[in-house]
Motif scaffolding. Structure first.
Motif, PDB file in Angstrom:
ATOM      1  N   ARG A 249     -57.313 -57.950 -47.297  1.00 49.37           N
ATOM      2  CA  ARG A 249     -56.611 -56.663 -47.337  1.00 49.37           C
ATOM      3  C   ARG A 249     -55.456 -56.661 -46.336  1.00 49.37           C
ATOM      4  O   ARG A 249     -54.345 -56.231 -46.656  1.00 49.37           O
ATOM      5  CB  ARG A 249     -57.561 -55.516 -47.014  1.00 49.37           C
ATOM      6  N   VAL A 250     -55.739 -57.121 -45.133  1.00 52.17           N
ATOM      7  CA  VAL A 250     -54.722 -57.164 -44.081  1.00 52.17           C
ATOM      8  C   VAL A 250     -53.574 -58.073 -44.512  1.00 52.17           C
ATOM      9  O   VAL A 250     -52.400 -57.745 -44.320  1.00 52.17           O
ATOM     10  CB  VAL A 250     -55.330 -57.615 -42.738  1.00 52.17           C
ATOM     11  N   GLU A 251     -53.881 -59.204 -45.120  1.00 56.72           N
ATOM     12  CA  GLU A 251     -52.852 -60.133 -45.589  1.00 56.72           C
ATOM     13  C   GLU A 251     -51.971 -59.489 -46.651  1.00 56.72           C
ATOM     14  O   GLU A 251     -50.749 -59.607 -46.612  1.00 56.72           O
ATOM     15  CB  GLU A 251     -53.498 -61.411 -46.131  1.00 56.72           C
ATOM     16  N   ARG A 252     -52.583 -58.781 -47.606  1.00 58.21           N
ATOM     17  CA  ARG A 252     -51.794 -58.119 -48.666  1.00 58.21           C
ATOM     18  C   ARG A 252     -50.870 -57.059 -48.074  1.00 58.21           C
ATOM     19  O   ARG A 252     -49.698 -56.967 -48.447  1.00 58.21           O
ATOM     20  CB  ARG A 252     -52.723 -57.499 -49.712  1.00 58.21           C
ATOM     21  N   VAL A 253     -51.388 -56.274 -47.149  1.00 64.11           N
ATOM     22  CA  VAL A 253     -50.571 -55.235 -46.507  1.00 64.11           C
ATOM     23  C   VAL A 253     -49.431 -55.892 -45.723  1.00 64.11           C
ATOM     24  O   VAL A 253     -48.284 -55.446 -45.798  1.00 64.11           O
ATOM     25  CB  VAL A 253     -51.425 -54.338 -45.580  1.00 64.11           C
ATOM     26  N   SER A 254     -49.731 -56.950 -45.019  1.00 66.19           N
ATOM     27  CA  SER A 254     -48.707 -57.646 -44.225  1.00 66.19           C
ATOM     28  C   SER A 254     -47.588 -58.169 -45.107  1.00 66.19           C
ATOM     29  O   SER A 254     -46.408 -58.049 -44.758  1.00 66.19           O
ATOM     30  CB  SER A 254     -49.335 -58.805 -43.447  1.00 66.19           C
ATOM     31  N   GLN A 255     -47.942 -58.754 -46.232  1.00 63.92           N
ATOM     32  CA  GLN A 255     -46.917 -59.290 -47.133  1.00 63.92           C
ATOM     33  C   GLN A 255     -45.969 -58.197 -47.619  1.00 63.92           C
ATOM     34  O   GLN A 255     -44.758 -58.408 -47.686  1.00 63.92           O
ATOM     35  CB  GLN A 255     -47.572 -60.014 -48.311  1.00 63.92           C
ATOM     36  N   VAL A 256     -46.505 -57.032 -47.942  1.00 64.22           N
ATOM     37  CA  VAL A 256     -45.662 -55.912 -48.386  1.00 64.22           C
ATOM     38  C   VAL A 256     -44.871 -55.347 -47.212  1.00 64.22           C
ATOM     39  O   VAL A 256     -43.673 -55.070 -47.329  1.00 64.22           O
ATOM     40  CB  VAL A 256     -46.524 -54.829 -49.073  1.00 64.22           C
ATOM     41  N   LEU A 257     -45.528 -55.195 -46.080  1.00 63.64           N
ATOM     42  CA  LEU A 257     -44.883 -54.662 -44.881  1.00 63.64           C
ATOM     43  C   LEU A 257     -43.631 -55.459 -44.523  1.00 63.64           C
ATOM     44  O   LEU A 257     -42.589 -54.888 -44.205  1.00 63.64           O
ATOM     45  CB  LEU A 257     -45.878 -54.681 -43.715  1.00 63.64           C
ATOM     46  N   PHE A 258     -43.723 -56.768 -44.585  1.00 63.20           N
ATOM     47  CA  PHE A 258     -42.614 -57.630 -44.178  1.00 63.20           C
ATOM     48  C   PHE A 258     -41.413 -57.556 -45.114  1.00 63.20           C
ATOM     49  O   PHE A 258     -40.348 -58.064 -44.786  1.00 63.20           O
ATOM     50  CB  PHE A 258     -43.084 -59.068 -43.999  1.00 63.20           C
ATOM     51  N   THR A 259     -41.554 -56.909 -46.258  1.00 62.31           N
ATOM     52  CA  THR A 259     -40.425 -56.741 -47.182  1.00 62.31           C
ATOM     53  C   THR A 259     -39.726 -55.395 -46.993  1.00 62.31           C
ATOM     54  O   THR A 259     -38.682 -55.157 -47.595  1.00 62.31           O
ATOM     55  CB  THR A 259     -40.887 -56.832 -48.649  1.00 62.31           C
ATOM     56  N   MET A 260     -40.292 -54.527 -46.180  1.00 58.87           N
ATOM     57  CA  MET A 260     -39.796 -53.152 -46.047  1.00 58.87           C
ATOM     58  C   MET A 260     -38.914 -52.968 -44.819  1.00 58.87           C
ATOM     59  O   MET A 260     -39.038 -53.679 -43.838  1.00 58.87           O
ATOM     60  CB  MET A 260     -40.968 -52.171 -45.916  1.00 58.87           C
ATOM     61  N   LYS A 261     -38.059 -51.971 -44.921  1.00 62.93           N
ATOM     62  CA  LYS A 261     -37.388 -51.413 -43.749  1.00 62.93           C
ATOM     63  C   LYS A 261     -38.141 -50.124 -43.437  1.00 62.93           C
ATOM     64  O   LYS A 261     -39.064 -50.130 -42.645  1.00 62.93           O
ATOM     65  CB  LYS A 261     -35.906 -51.189 -44.024  1.00 62.93           C
ATOM     66  N   ARG A 262     -37.771 -49.003 -44.087  1.00 62.01           N
ATOM     67  CA  ARG A 262     -38.561 -47.769 -43.960  1.00 62.01           C
ATOM     68  C   ARG A 262     -39.922 -48.049 -44.590  1.00 62.01           C
ATOM     69  O   ARG A 262     -39.993 -48.646 -45.664  1.00 62.01           O
ATOM     70  CB  ARG A 262     -37.872 -46.632 -44.706  1.00 62.01           C
ATOM     71  N   LEU A 263     -40.972 -47.627 -43.916  1.00 61.12           N
ATOM     72  CA  LEU A 263     -42.303 -47.883 -44.439  1.00 61.12           C
ATOM     73  C   LEU A 263     -42.683 -46.823 -45.462  1.00 61.12           C
ATOM     74  O   LEU A 263     -42.427 -45.633 -45.267  1.00 61.12           O
ATOM     75  CB  LEU A 263     -43.316 -47.927 -43.299  1.00 61.12           C
ATOM     76  N   HIS A 264     -43.282 -47.291 -46.567  1.00 64.12           N
ATOM     77  CA  HIS A 264     -43.701 -46.424 -47.673  1.00 64.12           C
ATOM     78  C   HIS A 264     -45.216 -46.515 -47.795  1.00 64.12           C
ATOM     79  O   HIS A 264     -45.761 -47.552 -48.197  1.00 64.12           O
ATOM     80  CB  HIS A 264     -43.009 -46.834 -48.970  1.00 64.12           C
ATOM     81  N   ILE A 265     -45.870 -45.439 -47.442  1.00 63.27           N
ATOM     82  CA  ILE A 265     -47.326 -45.412 -47.369  1.00 63.27           C
ATOM     83  C   ILE A 265     -47.962 -45.758 -48.712  1.00 63.27           C
ATOM     84  O   ILE A 265     -48.913 -46.548 -48.767  1.00 63.27           O
ATOM     85  CB  ILE A 265     -47.822 -44.047 -46.849  1.00 63.27           C
ATOM     86  N   ALA A 266     -47.460 -45.204 -49.806  1.00 64.17           N
ATOM     87  CA  ALA A 266     -48.067 -45.459 -51.114  1.00 64.17           C
ATOM     88  C   ALA A 266     -48.049 -46.951 -51.452  1.00 64.17           C
ATOM     89  O   ALA A 266     -49.039 -47.488 -51.975  1.00 64.17           O
ATOM     90  CB  ALA A 266     -47.354 -44.656 -52.204  1.00 64.17           C
ATOM     91  N   GLU A 267     -46.970 -47.630 -51.159  1.00 66.47           N
ATOM     92  CA  GLU A 267     -46.885 -49.066 -51.434  1.00 66.47           C
ATOM     93  C   GLU A 267     -47.822 -49.861 -50.535  1.00 66.47           C
ATOM     94  O   GLU A 267     -48.442 -50.836 -50.977  1.00 66.47           O
ATOM     95  CB  GLU A 267     -45.447 -49.554 -51.260  1.00 66.47           C
ATOM     96  N   LEU A 268     -47.937 -49.462 -49.276  1.00 67.79           N
ATOM     97  CA  LEU A 268     -48.860 -50.121 -48.366  1.00 67.79           C
ATOM     98  C   LEU A 268     -50.307 -49.919 -48.803  1.00 67.79           C
ATOM     99  O   LEU A 268     -51.104 -50.863 -48.786  1.00 67.79           O
ATOM    100  CB  LEU A 268     -48.652 -49.606 -46.935  1.00 67.79           C
ATOM    101  N   GLU A 269     -50.629 -48.692 -49.221  1.00 64.77           N
ATOM    102  CA  GLU A 269     -51.978 -48.412 -49.683  1.00 64.77           C
ATOM    103  C   GLU A 269     -52.303 -49.174 -50.963  1.00 64.77           C
ATOM    104  O   GLU A 269     -53.426 -49.664 -51.130  1.00 64.77           O
ATOM    105  CB  GLU A 269     -52.169 -46.911 -49.904  1.00 64.77           C
ATOM    106  N   LYS A 270     -51.334 -49.298 -51.854  1.00 63.91           N
ATOM    107  CA  LYS A 270     -51.533 -50.053 -53.102  1.00 63.91           C
ATOM    108  C   LYS A 270     -51.862 -51.509 -52.769  1.00 63.91           C
ATOM    109  O   LYS A 270     -52.794 -52.089 -53.336  1.00 63.91           O
ATOM    110  CB  LYS A 270     -50.282 -49.970 -53.971  1.00 63.91           C
ATOM    111  N   ALA A 271     -51.125 -52.101 -51.860  1.00 67.17           N
ATOM    112  CA  ALA A 271     -51.391 -53.492 -51.454  1.00 67.17           C
ATOM    113  C   ALA A 271     -52.764 -53.592 -50.779  1.00 67.17           C
ATOM    114  O   ALA A 271     -53.523 -54.520 -51.047  1.00 67.17           O
ATOM    115  CB  ALA A 271     -50.302 -53.979 -50.501  1.00 67.17           C
ATOM    116  N   PHE A 272     -53.092 -52.631 -49.935  1.00 66.81           N
ATOM    117  CA  PHE A 272     -54.366 -52.646 -49.222  1.00 66.81           C
ATOM    118  C   PHE A 272     -55.536 -52.617 -50.201  1.00 66.81           C
ATOM    119  O   PHE A 272     -56.511 -53.337 -50.040  1.00 66.81           O
ATOM    120  CB  PHE A 272     -54.420 -51.437 -48.279  1.00 66.81           C
ATOM    121  N   ASN A 273     -55.400 -51.791 -51.225  1.00 68.56           N
ATOM    122  CA  ASN A 273     -56.496 -51.612 -52.184  1.00 68.56           C
ATOM    123  C   ASN A 273     -56.513 -52.680 -53.281  1.00 68.56           C
ATOM    124  O   ASN A 273     -57.431 -52.688 -54.104  1.00 68.56           O
ATOM    125  CB  ASN A 273     -56.435 -50.212 -52.805  1.00 68.56           C
ATOM    126  N   GLY A 274     -55.517 -53.552 -53.286  1.00 70.45           N
ATOM    127  CA  GLY A 274     -55.495 -54.672 -54.226  1.00 70.45           C
ATOM    128  C   GLY A 274     -54.980 -54.276 -55.563  1.00 70.45           C
ATOM    129  O   GLY A 274     -55.118 -54.853 -56.563  1.00 70.45           O
TER     130      GLY A 274
END
Length: 159
Positions: A134-159
């Motif tokens: 889960r942490v790895e998926r969130v990290s991969q999405v996080l590293f593509t962002m400037k402004r953080l988008h919670i919905a996208e982070l949560e989607k990655a976290f939940n798989g």
């Protein structure tokens, strides 16, 4: 030992009063304090602003007109822990306005060059999850962002 805690001193080149007004307008629960001007004895021009006290969310700051010798760098930043996307957007929009710069992974510089991290509280919880995938998926999405988008982070976290 006793004391009054810490006060963060921010070094400006002639913009101390302007910056103090700006920061207290951006953050709720903030207040402008005293403004100290140079006396005839100096060290700066008589009557010009030397320091301005202000608070942001209970934290004490001093804006100092120290001159051009020093500038801000990303080596020091302030984290803003946000409850939701509206709060992320509020701080991101205000702090990048009028000359601010977007950076990676929720980092930005405001118009004075001061670095901020606009971080949703839920991201901190996600990054502390014991499930490494889960942490790895969130990290991969996080590293593509400037402004953080919670919905996208949560989607990655939940798989």
């Amino acid at each position: 030992m006793s004391g009054d805690g810490f006060t963060t001193c921010l070094w400006f080149d002639g913009q101390a009063e302007e910056a103090a007004h700006y920061y207290t307008s951006v953050f709720p629960d903030s207040a402008l304090g005293s403004i100290v001007r140079h006396p005839e004895a100096g060290p700066g021009p008589t009557g010009e602003v030397m320091v301005v006290d202000f608070t942001i969310k209970g934290e004490k700051f001093v804006a100092l007109n120290g001159g051009p010798q020093f500038t801000f760098s990303e080596a020091v930043s302030f984290q803003i822990h946000c409850d939701d996307q509206d709060e992320v957007d509020y701080y991101w929009d205000r702090l990048t306005a009028d000359g601010g710069e977007e950076g990676p992974c929720g980092w930005l510089k405001d118009r004075y060059g001061l670095s901020w991290q606009v971080v949703p509280k839920v991201l901190l919880e996600m990054m502390g999850d014991p499930d490494g995938a889960r942490v790895e998926r969130v990290s991969q999405v996080l590293f593509t962002m400037k402004r953080l988008h919670i919905a996208e982070l949560e989607k990655a976290f939940n798989g």
